[in-house]
Design a protein around this motif. Structure first.
Motif, short mmCIF file in Angstrom:
data_model
loop_
_atom_site.label_atom_id
_atom_site.label_comp_id
_atom_site.label_asym_id
_atom_site.label_seq_id
_atom_site.Cartn_x
_atom_site.Cartn_y
_atom_site.Cartn_z
N ARG A 165 50.96 61.65 52.88
CA ARG A 165 50.31 62.10 51.65
C ARG A 165 50.57 61.13 50.51
NH1 ARG A 165 51.59 68.63 51.58
NH2 ARG A 165 50.18 69.19 53.28
N ASP A 187 55.17 71.84 50.82
CA ASP A 187 55.57 72.55 52.03
C ASP A 187 56.81 71.93 52.68
OD1 ASP A 187 54.24 70.24 52.64
OD2 ASP A 187 53.14 71.05 54.35
N MET A 188 57.46 70.99 52.01
CA MET A 188 58.67 70.37 52.55
C MET A 188 59.83 71.35 52.48
SD MET A 188 58.51 67.04 53.49
CE MET A 188 59.96 66.18 52.92
N SER A 247 54.31 67.33 47.73
CA SER A 247 54.20 67.90 49.08
C SER A 247 55.00 69.20 49.11
CB SER A 247 54.73 66.90 50.11
OG SER A 247 54.53 67.37 51.42
N ALA A 306 54.68 64.11 54.46
CA ALA A 306 54.87 63.75 53.06
C ALA A 306 54.63 62.26 52.86
CB ALA A 306 56.28 64.12 52.61
#
Length: 250
Positions: free
Chosen positions: A12, A51-52, A49, A9
């Motif tokens: 990103r 997919d955290m 993000s 994250a």
């Protein structure tokens, strides 16, 4: 240490333009006061993000919440996020260049840096105030910081409190709040500009002797960092000391 998804994250976010990320945060800042709650922070990060996991969101928020008050000043978050990282382990990368600079003396990196700061402070004020009063003031500072009581406090209770992941070392993220608050205190007293992310990082790097690995301080390094920060605050407070004010009002 941040979990892998947290690092993802972070990667990103920092790959985006800072102003774009700042604008996303502002849209969630309902009050316009520069502060967001953990719930708002979670919504922002999941948007950027997705997919955290909740666990990793908790880790990231705790690392960013340098005031430990459950709310995030997102400008401070940006300073932390975009600050230089601990660097690559490969000495051929940029991190290696910083190690070489430290070894060559380009970056101050010495045991007892705080004592040099005391000497510099003595010289700085000797033209403005009576030398004997300046020396008396800094003799007291040096005796306190070099004393057994201070050392035992820092190496015991205080070190354990700052070492949040309890690995026996203090990294930059763990030390960030302490350094920032100390330098900010000195700046507030003197009316100077607030410390920059670069100044905060430089204070850490100057005391990182690499004995525990680059970017990780053992208890002795951390103690000297604390002493140095105390000298900075003491220097800022000298003009307010009764020792020199008595002469100024005489």
């Amino acid at each position: 240490q941040l979990h892998a998804p947290c690092k993802l994250a972070r990667k990103r976010l920092t790959s985006m333009a800072l102003e774009d990320v700042r604008q996303v945060f502002r849209t969630w800042d309902k009050d316009g006061n520069g502060m967001i709650s953990k719930k708002e922070f979670t919504g922002i990060i999941l948007r950027l993000s997705p997919d955290m996991s909740q666990e990793d969101l908790d880790v990231l928020f705790d690392a960013a919440d340098i005031n430990d008050d459950g709310r995030l000043n997102y400008e401070e978050f940006f300073s932390w996020l975009w600050a230089p990282d601990e660097g690559p382990e490969n000495p051929n990368d940029n991190g290696g260049a910083e190690v070489i600079k430290a070894e060559q003396g380009t970056i101050p990196n010495q045991h007892g840096l705080w004592e040099g700061a005391v000497s510099d402070s003595r010289a700085k004020f000797s033209d403005a105030y009576p030398v004997e009063r300046v020396n008396q003031y800094f003799d007291e500072v040096q005796a306190r910081l070099g004393g057994q009581e201070y050392e035992e406090h820092v190496k015991g209770t205080f070190f354990n409190r700052v070492d949040k992941n309890k690995d026996g070392k203090v990294d930059f993220q763990e030390a960030y709040s302490l350094i920032r608050k100390s330098l900010q205190c000195a700046a507030d007293i003197t009316g100077s500009a607030k410390p920059t992310a670069e100044e905060i990082r430089a204070a850490f790097d100057a005391h990182d002797e690499f004995s525990s690995g680059r970017g990780r301080m053992g208890v002795d390094e951390f103690t000297n960092l604390c002493r140095y920060l105390q000298v900075r605050v003491a220097e800022a407070m000298l003009p307010l000391s009764s020792l020199v004010r008595a002469d100024a009002t005489a």
